[in-house]
Motif scaffolding. Sequence first.
Motif, PDB file in Angstrom:
ATOM      1  N   TYR A 122      68.556 124.323 -15.236  1.00  0.00           N
ATOM      2  CA  TYR A 122      68.182 125.655 -14.779  1.00  0.00           C
ATOM      3  C   TYR A 122      69.385 126.577 -14.936  1.00  0.00           C
ATOM      4  CZ  TYR A 122      64.214 123.368 -12.474  1.00  0.00           C
ATOM      5  OH  TYR A 122      63.080 122.628 -12.224  1.00  0.00           O
ATOM      6  N   HIS A 136      67.376 138.700 -10.792  1.00  0.00           N
ATOM      7  CA  HIS A 136      66.003 138.700 -10.289  1.00  0.00           C
ATOM      8  C   HIS A 136      65.771 139.991  -9.500  1.00  0.00           C
ATOM      9  CE1 HIS A 136      62.548 137.451  -7.752  1.00  0.00           C
ATOM     10  NE2 HIS A 136      62.252 136.667  -8.772  1.00  0.00           N
ATOM     11  N   TYR A 155      66.117 129.784 -13.419  1.00  0.00           N
ATOM     12  CA  TYR A 155      65.019 129.650 -14.369  1.00  0.00           C
ATOM     13  C   TYR A 155      65.242 128.398 -15.215  1.00  0.00           C
ATOM     14  CZ  TYR A 155      63.831 134.510 -13.255  1.00  0.00           C
ATOM     15  OH  TYR A 155      63.474 135.659 -12.597  1.00  0.00           O
ATOM     16  N   GLU A 156      64.179 127.629 -15.427  1.00  0.00           N
ATOM     17  CA  GLU A 156      64.323 126.383 -16.180  1.00  0.00           C
ATOM     18  C   GLU A 156      64.673 126.671 -17.638  1.00  0.00           C
ATOM     19  OE1 GLU A 156      62.023 122.118 -16.969  1.00  0.00           O
ATOM     20  OE2 GLU A 156      61.136 123.611 -15.616  1.00  0.00           O
ATOM     21  N   ILE A 157      65.565 125.843 -18.183  1.00  0.00           N
ATOM     22  CA  ILE A 157      65.989 125.941 -19.576  1.00  0.00           C
ATOM     23  C   ILE A 157      65.272 124.862 -20.371  1.00  0.00           C
ATOM     24  CG2 ILE A 157      67.953 125.897 -21.151  1.00  0.00           C
ATOM     25  CD1 ILE A 157      69.755 126.480 -18.727  1.00  0.00           C
ATOM     26  N   SER A 158      64.550 125.247 -21.396  1.00  0.00           N
ATOM     27  CA  SER A 158      63.797 124.276 -22.188  1.00  0.00           C
ATOM     28  C   SER A 158      64.632 123.662 -23.309  1.00  0.00           C
ATOM     29  CB  SER A 158      62.545 124.932 -22.791  1.00  0.00           C
ATOM     30  OG  SER A 158      62.901 126.065 -23.568  1.00  0.00           O
ATOM     31  N   LYS A 180      68.610 131.897 -23.794  1.00  0.00           N
ATOM     32  CA  LYS A 180      67.195 132.181 -23.589  1.00  0.00           C
ATOM     33  C   LYS A 180      66.996 132.995 -22.322  1.00  0.00           C
ATOM     34  CE  LYS A 180      62.709 131.787 -24.076  1.00  0.00           C
ATOM     35  NZ  LYS A 180      61.995 132.508 -25.151  1.00  0.00           N
ATOM     36  N   PRO A 206      63.947 134.274 -20.101  1.00  0.00           N
ATOM     37  CA  PRO A 206      62.516 133.955 -19.987  1.00  0.00           C
ATOM     38  C   PRO A 206      61.565 135.125 -20.213  1.00  0.00           C
ATOM     39  CG  PRO A 206      63.752 132.923 -18.210  1.00  0.00           C
ATOM     40  CD  PRO A 206      64.707 133.832 -18.916  1.00  0.00           C
ATOM     41  N   TRP A 207      61.967 136.330 -19.819  1.00  0.00           N
ATOM     42  CA  TRP A 207      61.052 137.474 -19.925  1.00  0.00           C
ATOM     43  C   TRP A 207      61.262 138.288 -21.188  1.00  0.00           C
ATOM     44  CZ3 TRP A 207      64.753 136.661 -16.197  1.00  0.00           C
ATOM     45  CH2 TRP A 207      65.886 137.488 -16.255  1.00  0.00           C
TER      46      TRP A 207
END
Length: 246
Positions: free
Chosen positions: A100, A105, A113-116, A242, A244-245
């Motif tokens: 993460y 925010h 936020y999770e990192i893929s 990355k 997320p949004w």
Amino acid sequence: MAKKGGSRHLKRLAAPITYKIPRKLGKWTIRINPGPHPADRAIPLGILIRDILGIASNLREVKYVLRKGYIKVDGKKILDYHFPIGLMDVIELVPENKFYRVLPHKINLIYPYEISDVDDALIKPLQIKNKTMVKGSRIQLTTHDGRNFLFDKDSEYYTLKPGDTIIYNYNENKLDRYIRLEPGNMALITGGSKIGRLGKIKDILKPHPLKPRIVRLVGDSEEYETVFEYVFPIGSDRPIIKIPWY
């Protein structure tokens, strides 16, 4: 033993908005220890584990998880549940191989936020907050999470200034590259009413000698302004990490 409400505890009602906790469920919560991030811009590791990620249901389980070395922050095992977690920190859940990243925010100021992409999880953008000349004509750069780096005159990093970003690979303990806070580069807004927005830097203005510098950005076909200290360079044509949004 410290009394409740003393140095080791904090009233829930007085907790910063970064704490994503019920305010009236009990009286006390975890107080942040001094560390790499200011208390009003950080989350105690114990709150992150128990109340945000839901890995543990109580403080006893939090202590067990940390004691077993199941949690790493920027690649290092952390045993202190009071440890402050802040902007751009990378949290690793070792048994699950999950990562993460803490990003801006709108409501809580920061959130994990999770990192893929595992490769994405191995780098950390560090914004320069202070530049000092030290012995031997070297310069010392201090970043937003309290790290210090020394550079000689022949280093490409020597001319960097506060506001610029250096990309740190904590897995290999080396610097990968840098991104200047200058027109044309992408930046993430980390505070104020426009927190979380991403855009290209258009101008950096100094409207008055006694007022802070203003940065004008363009994003999503919209132009907006914020103060210099809230602008975090994050890439050239696109973010280096990355978002997320985005």
